[in-house]
Design an enzyme around this catalytic site. Structure first.
Site: not given
Length: 301
Positions: A69, A217, A221
């Site tokens: 990340y 998520f 979405g």
């Protein structure tokens, strides 16, 4: 209570092995910029640090991160280390290994089992810790995860890892892992507007085994790593409006209502959104509201 005074304990508690965590946690992926990885504009460092400290102030004691990340100028693990070390005793940091990005941010080949120790050690270095609370093996192209999960089980025995999880998996992968070592969590993509019978089955299996199911998520979405969802079904908007909350908060609440073993890890780079996300853990939904939302997730065939 107002949004600013609702704390993460309102969402309830679940155990990751012997580590109790509040069911509303925090995902660190969006700390690095306006979109995940190298897809957006790098974040303001001071603001990202403020987000982390605000999350902990609000009782969040489960943070999900990974060494991969990072954006051009920000690393999620470095931000966590700077903002929160020395770490609170009850803070559980979950990381994941398997995927790899080089110094330019380009994705490399999926890790071999013998490379996972290096991934673990890089997370240890960045976080400034001598062991990792929970490490998920993130499956990519592997048909079997037995060798990879076995390599992590050896690192668990060596004391570098306390608990193990898996990510991006199906029922047979969970069965493989359970033959090797205990599994405390499964991280799969799962969202209100993203029907997937396989992940519905994983949700059910985790509940049967007493394993945490941790969707990623859930708020974004279909947008995935690029942005939070900005389009919402009328049902979502109507129910959110009735509760005086945002569609994002409703998505989080629906996620937590999928079972007492479900943990939410919404991420944000905005300190105000942290309080809103945490407050979603206290949002009650009626049976009728859940049925209407469930119909969006599992449309009639």
């Amino acid at each position: 209570m107002t949004v600013q005074t609702i704390t993460a304990d309102a969402s309830g508690t679940f155990q990751l092995g012997d580590l109790p965590v509040h069911r509303i946690g925090f995902g660190a992926m969006r700390l690095t910029g306006s979109a995940a990885f190298h897809l957006g504009t790098p974040s303001d460092r001071a603001r990202s640090i403020a987000v982390l400290r605000r999350a902990v102030e609000l009782g969040v004691n489960h943070i999900d991160t990974a060494a991969f990340y990072f954006s051009a100028t920000r690393s999620a693990n470095e931000l966590i280390n700077t903002a929160l070390a020395p770490y609170p005793e009850d803070l559980v940091i979950t990381t994941k290994v398997g995927p790899f990005r080089d110094y330019h941010g380009e994705w490399g080949d999926p890790a071999r089992p013998d490379q996972l120790r290096g991934h673990v050690e890089e997370n240890l270095r960045q976080l400034g810790r001598d062991h990792l609370d929970v490490v998920n093996f993130r499956r990519q192209e592997q048909d079997s995860i037995a060798e990879h999960f076995g390599a992590l089980a050896e690192l668990r025995e060596a004391g570098l890892i306390r608990h193990l999880g898996i990510s991006g998996v199906g029922p047979r992968h969970l069965a493989e892992a359970l033959e090797i070592a205990p599994v405390v969590c499964v991280q799969n993509r799962y969202a209100l507007d993203r029907p997937d019978p396989l992940d519905d089955e994983m949700l059910r299996l985790c509940g049967e085994h007493g394993i945490a199911f941790v969707p990623f998520f859930a708020v974004a979405g279909q947008a995935g790593p690029r942005a939070a969802a900005d389009t919402h079904d009328d049902t979502v908007r109507d129910i959110a409006r009735a509760h005086g909350v945002s569609p994002a908060q409703l998505r989080i609440a629906w996620t937590l209502h999928q079972g007492p073993h479900v943990l939410a890890i919404p991420g944000t780079g905005n300190p105000d959104h942290v309080a809103e996300n945490v407050a979603a853990g206290a949002l009650p939904l009626t049976a009728d509201e859940l049925a209407r939302l469930d119909a969006l997730h599992t449309p009639a065939s």
